[in-house]
Enzyme design. Structure first.
Site, PDB file in Angstrom:
ATOM      1  N   GLU A  66       0.866  -1.379   0.132  1.00 25.25           N
ATOM      2  CA  GLU A  66       0.041   0.125  -0.135  1.00 25.25           C
ATOM      3  C   GLU A  66       1.152   1.282   0.155  1.00 25.25           C
ATOM      4  O   GLU A  66       1.781   1.430   0.957  1.00 25.25           O
ATOM      5  CB  GLU A  66      -1.005  -0.050   1.384  1.00 25.25           C
ATOM      6  CG  GLU A  66      -1.999   1.451   1.203  1.00 25.25           C
ATOM      7  CD  GLU A  66      -2.609   1.721   2.347  1.00 25.25           C
ATOM      8  OE1 GLU A  66      -2.454   0.960   3.279  1.00 25.25           O
ATOM      9  OE2 GLU A  66      -3.433   2.457   2.391  1.00 25.25           O
ATOM     10  N   GLU A  91       4.937   4.741   3.452  1.00 26.65           N
ATOM     11  CA  GLU A  91       4.414   6.157   3.810  1.00 26.65           C
ATOM     12  C   GLU A  91       5.708   6.996   3.720  1.00 26.65           C
ATOM     13  O   GLU A  91       6.525   6.784   4.343  1.00 26.65           O
ATOM     14  CB  GLU A  91       3.622   6.093   4.978  1.00 26.65           C
ATOM     15  CG  GLU A  91       3.065   7.229   5.416  1.00 26.65           C
ATOM     16  CD  GLU A  91       2.347   7.934   4.609  1.00 26.65           C
ATOM     17  OE1 GLU A  91       1.437   7.639   4.241  1.00 26.65           O
ATOM     18  OE2 GLU A  91       2.863   9.403   4.472  1.00 26.65           O
ATOM     19  N   ASP A 141      -2.655  12.272  -2.723  1.00 24.25           N
ATOM     20  CA  ASP A 141      -2.550  13.596  -2.494  1.00 24.25           C
ATOM     21  C   ASP A 141      -2.891  14.204  -4.017  1.00 24.25           C
ATOM     22  O   ASP A 141      -2.226  13.887  -4.902  1.00 24.25           O
ATOM     23  CB  ASP A 141      -1.484  14.166  -2.094  1.00 24.25           C
ATOM     24  CG  ASP A 141      -1.201  13.830  -0.415  1.00 24.25           C
ATOM     25  OD1 ASP A 141      -2.229  13.981   0.321  1.00 24.25           O
ATOM     26  OD2 ASP A 141       0.061  13.502  -0.302  1.00 24.25           O
ATOM     27  N   LYS A 145      -3.020  22.224  -7.738  1.00 25.63           N
ATOM     28  CA  LYS A 145      -2.373  23.437  -8.639  1.00 25.63           C
ATOM     29  C   LYS A 145      -1.868  22.793  -9.658  1.00 25.63           C
ATOM     30  O   LYS A 145      -1.147  21.891  -9.659  1.00 25.63           O
ATOM     31  CB  LYS A 145      -1.546  24.061  -7.426  1.00 25.63           C
ATOM     32  CG  LYS A 145      -2.096  24.910  -6.609  1.00 25.63           C
ATOM     33  CD  LYS A 145      -1.358  25.959  -5.768  1.00 25.63           C
ATOM     34  CE  LYS A 145      -1.805  26.588  -4.613  1.00 25.63           C
ATOM     35  NZ  LYS A 145      -0.888  26.985  -3.659  1.00 25.63           N
ATOM     36  N   ASP A 177     -11.923  10.650  -3.971  1.00 27.20           N
ATOM     37  CA  ASP A 177     -13.090  11.323  -3.843  1.00 27.20           C
ATOM     38  C   ASP A 177     -13.040  12.459  -5.217  1.00 27.20           C
ATOM     39  O   ASP A 177     -14.024  13.293  -5.078  1.00 27.20           O
ATOM     40  CB  ASP A 177     -13.365  12.112  -2.390  1.00 27.20           C
ATOM     41  CG  ASP A 177     -12.012  13.086  -2.373  1.00 27.20           C
ATOM     42  OD1 ASP A 177     -11.233  12.367  -2.298  1.00 27.20           O
ATOM     43  OD2 ASP A 177     -12.310  14.038  -2.110  1.00 27.20           O
TER      44      ASP A 177
HETATM   45  C1  LIG Z   1      -4.381  11.928   1.614  1.00 25.84           C
HETATM   46  S1  LIG Z   1      -3.275  10.961   2.427  1.00 25.84           S
HETATM   47  C2  LIG Z   1      -4.355   9.483   2.434  1.00 25.84           C
HETATM   48  C3  LIG Z   1      -3.901   8.380   3.426  1.00 25.84           C
HETATM   49  C4  LIG Z   1      -4.762   6.874   3.407  1.00 25.84           C
HETATM   50  N1  LIG Z   1      -4.505   6.440   2.084  1.00 25.84           N
HETATM   51  C5  LIG Z   1      -6.157   7.248   3.579  1.00 25.84           C
HETATM   52  O1  LIG Z   1      -6.960   6.797   2.588  1.00 25.84           O
HETATM   53  O2  LIG Z   1      -6.598   7.446   4.827  1.00 25.84           O
HETATM   54  C6  LIG Z   1      -1.904  10.420   1.177  1.00 25.84           C
HETATM   55  C7  LIG Z   1      -0.860   9.956   1.945  1.00 25.84           C
HETATM   56  O3  LIG Z   1       0.011   9.460   0.852  1.00 25.84           O
HETATM   57  C8  LIG Z   1       1.427   9.914   1.669  1.00 25.84           C
HETATM   58  N2  LIG Z   1       2.263  10.076   0.447  1.00 25.84           N
HETATM   59  C9  LIG Z   1       1.999  10.927  -0.811  1.00 25.84           C
HETATM   60  N3  LIG Z   1       2.970  10.642  -1.625  1.00 25.84           N
HETATM   61  C10 LIG Z   1       3.810   9.565  -1.411  1.00 25.84           C
HETATM   62  C11 LIG Z   1       4.696   8.816  -1.903  1.00 25.84           C
HETATM   63  N4  LIG Z   1       5.254   9.037  -3.245  1.00 25.84           N
HETATM   64  N5  LIG Z   1       5.166   7.606  -1.382  1.00 25.84           N
HETATM   65  C12 LIG Z   1       4.517   7.346  -0.185  1.00 25.84           C
HETATM   66  N6  LIG Z   1       3.588   7.979   0.473  1.00 25.84           N
HETATM   67  C13 LIG Z   1       3.240   9.309   0.036  1.00 25.84           C
HETATM   68  C14 LIG Z   1       1.151  11.263   2.375  1.00 25.84           C
HETATM   69  O4  LIG Z   1       2.225  11.396   3.213  1.00 25.84           O
HETATM   70  C15 LIG Z   1      -0.019  11.204   3.000  1.00 25.84           C
HETATM   71  O5  LIG Z   1       0.140  10.302   4.193  1.00 25.84           O
END
Ligand SMILES: C[S@@+](CC[C@H](N)C(=O)[O-])C[C@H]1O[C@@H](n2cnc3c(N)ncnc32)[C@H](O)[C@@H]1O
Length: 240
Positions: A66, A91, A141, A145, A177
């Site tokens: 994941e 993460e 994420d 932008k 979403d």
């Molecule tokens: C919006 S959160 C969603 C967290 C979880 N998947 C959820 O649905 O609750 C996005 C997560 O992805 C992590 N993240 C973003 N880019 C990443 C990458 N290239 N590799 C690992 N983690 C990443 C961020 O630190 C953040 O914790």
């Protein structure tokens, strides 16, 4: 395995070029506060993360990753319902990885692990071809932008990265979403010759219930409470 060119020996100790390569991902400042005990279930990737082979307990026959596992809700459920699968959460934010690892450790899970790293880079150079049964990416994420959109996980090169890591018949599972980002994923993955959308698999895993794919995640819970529409896609890795 080769190290990225940007990993210079004289870089400051606090700078992790794997995570900040090209300045595209900036997670500096998201430090853990030591409040949670991850036990042995947290691995800090640093400059030279261990390859998957070194993390994967070989008594577990299958492996799923994941990416962006956040605070670990999906991993906690998945490690419970898939006891014969090694579930690696990657993460980028150490604070979240620590919270997730502490949850798994607190529940005595032996088939899950958290790695602090950039998931896309890890798939590219630390995972042997065809190793994975599944890659899960939930609520990545969206970087809304226009000038930041290169930071998204699902850029044009990602199908090749996923195709290399997944075994034929393995799946990429995605949920979000964000309608614009869902459109981008449908376009990027849907036009990749290595993948085909698999609606039957989407129905199958949803019917199996939490922990198999898509659900539960913290962002899913939040957005369901807000009444937002959530789209969930499964793409199957076609035989080479
Ligand atoms: C919006 S959160 C969603 C967290 C979880 N998947 C959820 O649905 O609750 C996005 C997560 O992805 C992590 N993240 C973003 N880019 C990443 C990458 N290239 N590799 C690992 N983690 C990443 C961020 O630190 C953040 O914790």
């Amino acid at each position: 395995m080769p190290r990225p060119e940007s990993e210079s020996a004289d870089a400051p100790a606090t700078f992790n070029p794997r995570m900040h390569q090209g300045g595209k991902l900036s997670f500096r400042g998201r430090q853990h506060d030591g409040a949670e005990d991850p036990g042995p279930l947290l691995v800090r990737g640093g400059r030279n993360p261990p390859p998957l082979d070194e993390l994967w307990p070989r008594e577990l026959p299958r492996c799923e990753i994941e990416i962006g596992s956040g605070k670990g809700a999906f991993l906690l459920a998945a490690t419970a319902v898939k006891p014969d699968v090694f579930l690696l959460g990657i993460e980028a934010a150490e604070a979240y990885a620590q919270v997730a690892a502490a949850k798994l450790h607190g529940q005595g899970r032996r088939n899950g692990l958290l790695l602090v790293d950039n998931g896309k880079l890890y798939l590219q150079d630390r995972v042997d071809p065809g190793s994975l049964d599944a890659v899960h990416v939930y609520f990545p994420d969206p970087w809304p932008k226009r000038r930041h959109q290169g930071r998204r996980f699902f850029t044009d090169e990602v199908p090749a990265v996923l195709a290399q890591a997944l075994r034929p018949g393995g799946h990429l599972y995605f949920a979000s979403d964000n309608a614009a980002y869902c459109g981008q994923v449908a376009r990027v993955m849907g036009s990749a010759p290595q993948f085909v959308r698999d609606p039957a698999e989407e129905q199958r895993v949803l019917a199996l219930g939490p922990g198999h794919a898509f659900s539960p995640t913290n962002f899913e819970r939040k957005y369901l409470e807000q009444g937002r529409t959530i789209r969930r896609y499964a793409f199957a890795r076609l035989p080479a």
